[in-house]
Write an enzyme that holds these catalytic residues in place. Structure first.
Site, mmCIF file in Angstrom:
data_model
loop_
_atom_site.group_PDB
_atom_site.id
_atom_site.type_symbol
_atom_site.label_atom_id
_atom_site.label_comp_id
_atom_site.label_asym_id
_atom_site.label_seq_id
_atom_site.Cartn_x
_atom_site.Cartn_y
_atom_site.Cartn_z
ATOM 1 N N ILE A 124 -84.013 -26.521 10.773
ATOM 2 C CA ILE A 124 -83.980 -24.926 10.680
ATOM 3 C C ILE A 124 -83.156 -24.364 10.006
ATOM 4 C CG2 ILE A 124 -82.545 -24.378 12.741
ATOM 5 C CD1 ILE A 124 -84.270 -22.352 13.658
ATOM 6 N N THR A 127 -79.052 -20.106 7.864
ATOM 7 C CA THR A 127 -77.747 -19.490 7.199
ATOM 8 C C THR A 127 -77.941 -19.743 5.757
ATOM 9 O OG1 THR A 127 -76.375 -20.418 8.829
ATOM 10 C CG2 THR A 127 -75.329 -19.915 6.752
ATOM 11 N N GLY A 132 -73.512 -16.001 6.417
ATOM 12 C CA GLY A 132 -72.696 -16.632 7.270
ATOM 13 C C GLY A 132 -73.343 -16.386 8.640
ATOM 14 N N GLU A 244 -79.098 -23.119 22.106
ATOM 15 C CA GLU A 244 -78.482 -23.583 21.053
ATOM 16 C C GLU A 244 -77.038 -23.586 21.361
ATOM 17 O OE1 GLU A 244 -77.394 -23.237 16.093
ATOM 18 O OE2 GLU A 244 -78.957 -22.091 17.067
ATOM 19 N N GLN A 339 -51.714 -35.823 18.430
ATOM 20 C CA GLN A 339 -50.297 -36.039 18.665
ATOM 21 C C GLN A 339 -49.707 -37.128 19.524
ATOM 22 O OE1 GLN A 339 -48.531 -33.860 16.734
ATOM 23 N NE2 GLN A 339 -46.512 -34.393 17.282
#
Length: 382
Positions: A124, A127, A132, A244, A339
């Protein structure tokens, strides 16, 4: 905490997904990362296994069960395996609802069998380079000619499955004066003259996922490839974005769970100053905090899945909450897990390092988390 949203059939489907990924995906994924895309054969294998189009009626080759829990299971198993290259969730969770709800009978017969078999890979295209998350700023446009065809011009970027896609749902402006009622959806097919794929984008993570730029130069799209009504495209997007975003939340929690699991195993095996890293109080506190947060997130997302299955009752704000909170959580958890791995956490041969680069995009796509907070905030203020 026991999850109560699945039954025996869901458990059997999870076993199927896990077996498929172990056989058809994991042995090849490292090579796909080097190639920048997966082999098309994995799509047809997934279709043959019944992993694609589970909600599509059986008459079109699908599973005939409209139950988002199956989508969630597949997404969870993909994430658990670190198989970030296969774009099945985009195909099933994002594109499938548009085709099921908007296709005419002729379009269903033309596209859905290939959708379910994996022979037609989908994408799809929303953008654009200059928009954006601002969907109303879309500049790609389509004008209808005297023959009734639409002439499509524009460009899109960050398109998942962009290189492999055979069908691309394209959002285009058809009436520049109608604001949000000026957008229409079109299905552009592989081979249409003027439809070009640009470069395969080089990303920080998800390197096996083919993400691309697409361009449309006077592409003649027949009106038979228009998806839904003229001018309703933006409305359709708003109706489907909740699923979505829920899909992203599902993957985010699964990713956080996987990170905690692999870190727990690592800290039990790795020694420092003569004893396992897991024996240090700081390690136990870190693991306790992460496990607690992930468990709480899991309960909320499972509740969202239940509401979404109830006639699509999941609200837009709740989907936004799930998306931003869970994707932020995933990034925090993975960072802390790196970490705890120490220097090895920075080595790509370790799954936690790949999870670190793969997870960062979760807070960006599907609408940035800043947009998600804006949605929630507006729902509170009115």
């Amino acid at each position: 905490m026991q999850r109560e949203i699945f039954d025996d059939e869901h458990d059997a489907f999870r076993d199927l997904c896990r077996t498929f990924i172990a056989k058809e995906v994991t042995p090849h994924h490292e090579q796909w990362e080097e190639d920048g895309q997966v082999d098309r054969a994995v799509w047809t294998a997934a279709g043959a296994a019944g992993l694609l189009g589970t909600a599509v009626p059986e008459e079109y080759g699908g599973g005939g069960v409209d139950d988002f829990r199956y989508n969630a299971i597949l997404a969870e198993e993909i994430v658990a395996a670190g198989a970030s290259g296969i774009g099945f969730p985009l195909h099933n969770d994002v594109v499938q609802p548009y085709l099921l709800r908007l296709c005419t009978e002729e379009q269903k017969k033309r596209w859905l069998p290939g959708f379910c078999s994996g022979e037609l890979i989908t994408a799809i295209a929303m953008t654009e380079p200059g928009t954006g998350s601002d969907l109303q700023g879309i500049a790609t446009n389509a004008k209808q000619d005297a023959n009734g065809d639409w002439i499509l011009n524009g460009s899109k970027t960050f398109i998942t499955n962009g290189i492999l896609a055979d069908l691309v749902i394209v959002v285009a402006k058809t009436d520049p004066d109608a604001k949000h009622l000026g957008f229409t959806l079109f299905v552009v097919e592989r081979g249409m003259e003027g439809f070009e794929r640009g470069r395969r984008l080089k990303k920080v993570g998800m390197k096996a996922q083919d993400t691309a730029e697409l361009s449309f130069t006077d592409v003649r799209v027949p009106d038979a490839n228009r998806l839904g009504e003229v001018g309703q495209g933006f409305i359709y997007l708003m109706q489907n974005l909740a699923q979505e975003r829920l899909s992203i939340a599902v993957a985010s929690v699964a990713g956080a769970e996987a990170a905690v699991r692999m870190t727990l195993e690592y800290t039990k095996e790795r020694t420092a100053f003569g004893r396992p890293v897991a024996n240090f109080q700081n390690t136990r506190f870190e693991l306790a905090e992460m496990d607690t947060e992930v468990s709480i997130a899991r309960v909320f997302v499972d509740r969202c899945i239940t509401e979404h299955n109830g006639e699509g009752e999941l609200s837009v704000p709740d989907a936004a909450k799930a998306k931003w909170w869970c994707s932020d959580l995933q990034n925090r958890v993975v960072d802390r897990c790196v970490q705890l791995h120490g220097g090895y956490g920075y080595m790509l041969e370790y799954p936690i390092a790949r999870a670190f680069v793969d997870s960062r995009v979760q807070a960006i796509y599907g609408g940035t988390n800043e947009i998600m907070k804006e949605i929630v905030g507006r729902s509170l203020i009115g």
